[in-house]
Design a protein around this motif. Structure first.
Motif, short mmCIF file in Angstrom:
data_model
loop_
_atom_site.label_atom_id
_atom_site.label_comp_id
_atom_site.label_asym_id
_atom_site.label_seq_id
_atom_site.Cartn_x
_atom_site.Cartn_y
_atom_site.Cartn_z
N LEU A 170 0.81 -1.21 0.00
CA LEU A 170 0.00 0.00 0.00
C LEU A 170 0.85 1.27 0.00
O LEU A 170 0.86 2.00 -0.98
CB LEU A 170 -0.95 -0.02 1.20
N TYR A 171 1.58 1.51 1.06
CA TYR A 171 2.26 2.80 1.22
C TYR A 171 3.55 2.92 0.41
O TYR A 171 3.86 3.97 -0.12
CB TYR A 171 2.53 3.08 2.70
N ASN B 11 3.30 2.66 -4.38
CA ASN B 11 2.55 3.59 -5.20
C ASN B 11 3.54 4.66 -5.69
O ASN B 11 4.70 4.65 -5.28
CB ASN B 11 1.38 4.20 -4.43
N TYR C 13 -1.89 -0.43 -5.55
CA TYR C 13 -2.60 0.66 -6.23
C TYR C 13 -1.60 1.76 -6.59
O TYR C 13 -1.21 2.55 -5.72
CB TYR C 13 -3.71 1.22 -5.34
N TYR D 70 -2.44 5.38 -5.39
CA TYR D 70 -2.88 5.57 -4.01
C TYR D 70 -2.17 6.80 -3.45
O TYR D 70 -1.00 7.00 -3.72
CB TYR D 70 -2.54 4.32 -3.18
N PRO D 71 -2.78 7.67 -2.71
CA PRO D 71 -4.09 7.66 -2.07
C PRO D 71 -5.19 8.30 -2.93
O PRO D 71 -6.32 8.43 -2.47
CB PRO D 71 -3.86 8.47 -0.81
N SER E 137 -6.40 7.17 -5.88
CA SER E 137 -7.24 6.17 -6.52
C SER E 137 -6.83 4.77 -6.06
O SER E 137 -5.64 4.51 -5.88
CB SER E 137 -7.08 6.26 -8.04
N GLN E 138 -7.81 3.93 -5.87
CA GLN E 138 -7.52 2.54 -5.53
C GLN E 138 -7.88 1.65 -6.72
O GLN E 138 -8.45 0.58 -6.57
CB GLN E 138 -8.26 2.12 -4.27
#
Length: 157
Positions: A51-52, A55, A117, A120-121, A123-124
């Protein structure tokens, strides 16, 4: 599997083509930094592993973080471990290698992981997933590693 050697095929190809204009050590270090989040996610049983750091913003921050550290550590290794006294990594090479490592990681992982993603943050949306069959990615990176190694050895001769 976090910290996969699959990404190194692209780095080896870049090294084989670019030779002294690309640092395989910095590229490899960035691959490991990028995969700290999935490694921690596996250890702590997180629902989302990519996640973090996986991207465009995370890749840029990790790449920028890796430039000075990668330059210093790579020069240390080249000098003390590989006895490459004449080889110094320029800031331009360090920047190109680190950012190539972080952004290519996003593309390769985006093709394989459903929980990744790129925007992100904001758009997912995961638009890269299954765009290319996994076997093409795997064998492409393997071929890139072999080709890069051969080109590097030819440069060294």
């Amino acid at each position: 599997m976090p910290i996969t050697p699959l990404h190194l095929g692209l780095g080896a190809s870049c090294k084989g083509i670019g030779n002294q204009h690309f640092s395989f050590l910095i590229f490899s270090g960035v691959q490991m930094l990028m995969d700290i989040e999935p490694l921690l996610g596996i250890i702590f049983d997180w629902n989302t592993l990519h996640l973090y750091s996986h991207n465009l913003i995370g890749a840029l921050l990790i790449g920028l973080f890796a430039i000075p550290i990668g330059k210093a550590m790579s020069e240390f290794c080249l000098y003390h471990l590989f006895k490459q006294i004449h080889w110094q990594i320029t800031w331009r090479v360090a920047t190109f290698s680190a950012l190539t490592g972080s952004f290519s990681h996003i593309v390769l992982d985006g093709l394989m992981h459903a929980d990744m993603y790129p925007f992100y943050p904001f758009s997912q949306t995961q638009f890269l997933l299954n765009l290319i069959p996994y076997s093409y990615i795997f064998y492409g990176c393997l071929f890139g590693f072999i080709l890069g190694g051969i080109l590097f050895l030819l440069h060294e001769r």
